[in-house]
Design a protein around this motif. Structure first.
Motif, mmCIF file in Angstrom:
data_model
loop_
_atom_site.group_PDB
_atom_site.id
_atom_site.type_symbol
_atom_site.label_atom_id
_atom_site.label_comp_id
_atom_site.label_asym_id
_atom_site.label_seq_id
_atom_site.Cartn_x
_atom_site.Cartn_y
_atom_site.Cartn_z
ATOM 1 N N TRP A 36 -7.566 2.933 -2.894
ATOM 2 C CA TRP A 36 -7.902 2.186 -1.674
ATOM 3 C C TRP A 36 -8.968 3.418 -0.787
ATOM 4 N N ASN A 37 -8.580 4.682 -0.589
ATOM 5 C CA ASN A 37 -9.066 5.230 0.205
ATOM 6 C C ASN A 37 -8.576 7.072 -0.609
ATOM 7 N N ALA A 57 -4.795 0.233 -7.488
ATOM 8 C CA ALA A 57 -6.318 0.773 -7.304
ATOM 9 C C ALA A 57 -6.502 1.786 -5.964
ATOM 10 N N LEU A 60 -1.590 -4.605 -6.474
ATOM 11 C CA LEU A 60 -2.414 -5.245 -6.969
ATOM 12 C C LEU A 60 -1.656 -6.114 -7.421
ATOM 13 N N THR A 111 0.656 -1.060 -0.100
ATOM 14 C CA THR A 111 -0.156 0.001 0.395
ATOM 15 C C THR A 111 1.038 1.170 -0.161
ATOM 16 N N GLN A 152 -4.567 6.405 -1.530
ATOM 17 C CA GLN A 152 -4.669 5.925 -0.886
ATOM 18 C C GLN A 152 -4.032 4.746 -1.875
ATOM 19 N N LEU A 153 -3.495 4.115 -2.163
ATOM 20 C CA LEU A 153 -3.326 2.940 -3.238
ATOM 21 C C LEU A 153 -2.930 1.189 -2.899
ATOM 22 N N LYS A 154 -3.519 1.516 -2.983
ATOM 23 C CA LYS A 154 -3.305 -0.686 -3.200
ATOM 24 C C LYS A 154 -2.335 -1.145 -4.593
ATOM 25 N N ILE A 195 -12.993 6.023 -7.863
ATOM 26 C CA ILE A 195 -12.570 4.934 -7.159
ATOM 27 C C ILE A 195 -12.388 3.748 -7.703
#
Length: 166
Positions: free
Chosen positions: A75-76, A73, A91, A38, A87-89, A55
């Motif tokens: 995330w928040n 993606a 993948l 993250t 906030q990026l996840k 999002i």
């Protein structure tokens, strides 16, 4: 395991994976890295406001000074002290960007350059200026056309400026 670790302060480019969305690519900086899965980046700024990125879309997160990109993606959305963040996840574990996928700017910029010879360190061969034309600029290099005969280990010093305000 990620191929290249992402660090706080790294410059990144966030681009939509689906080009038909009409979304642009945005440059940002990494604020925080959590367990290499993250990443917190500063929200991109466009037209005097923060970019409102959906999002629901998937994005490419490209490390600006390397040829590595990650699927990501949102995330928040976070805010602290009047600053906005995404906030990026991540993948995937990252992949090497193929040369043809790097944006290339075709141009014809007449240029003067000086030839350098490698001998452990680059050193100026002579103060003589040579002429050429910059034909292509990209994140992984440039194409210079010249009549000067050069060897593979030679490098050049090319001072140039791109005027973006014209």
């Amino acid at each position: 395991m990620l191929r290249q670790k992402i660090y706080e302060g790294d410059s990144v480019v966030l681009s939509p994976m689906n080009k038909q969305t009409g979304l642009e690519s945005y440059t940002s900086k990494v604020e925080t890295v959590y367990n290499n899965a993250t990443v917190l980046i500063r929200s991109p700024f466009i037209s005097f406001d923060y970019a409102r990125l959906p999002i629901t879309e998937l994005y490419w997160l490209n490390l600006k000074n390397s040829m590595i990109r990650y699927k990501a993606a949102i995330w928040n959305y976070l805010s602290k002290n009047k600053a906005h963040f995404l906030q990026l996840k991540l993948l995937d574990e990252g992949e090497k960007v193929q040369r043809q996928e790097v944006f290339q700017l075709s141009c014809q910029i007449p240029s003067e350059f000086k030839l350098l010879k490698r001998g452990g360190v680059n050193r100026l061969i002579s103060n003589e200026s040579n002429e050429g034309v910059l034909c292509k600029l990209s994140a992984d290099g440039m194409k210079l056309m010249t009549n000067l005969e050069m060897e593979e280990e030679d490098s050049v010093l090319i001072p140039f400026r791109l005027d973006c305000n014209e």
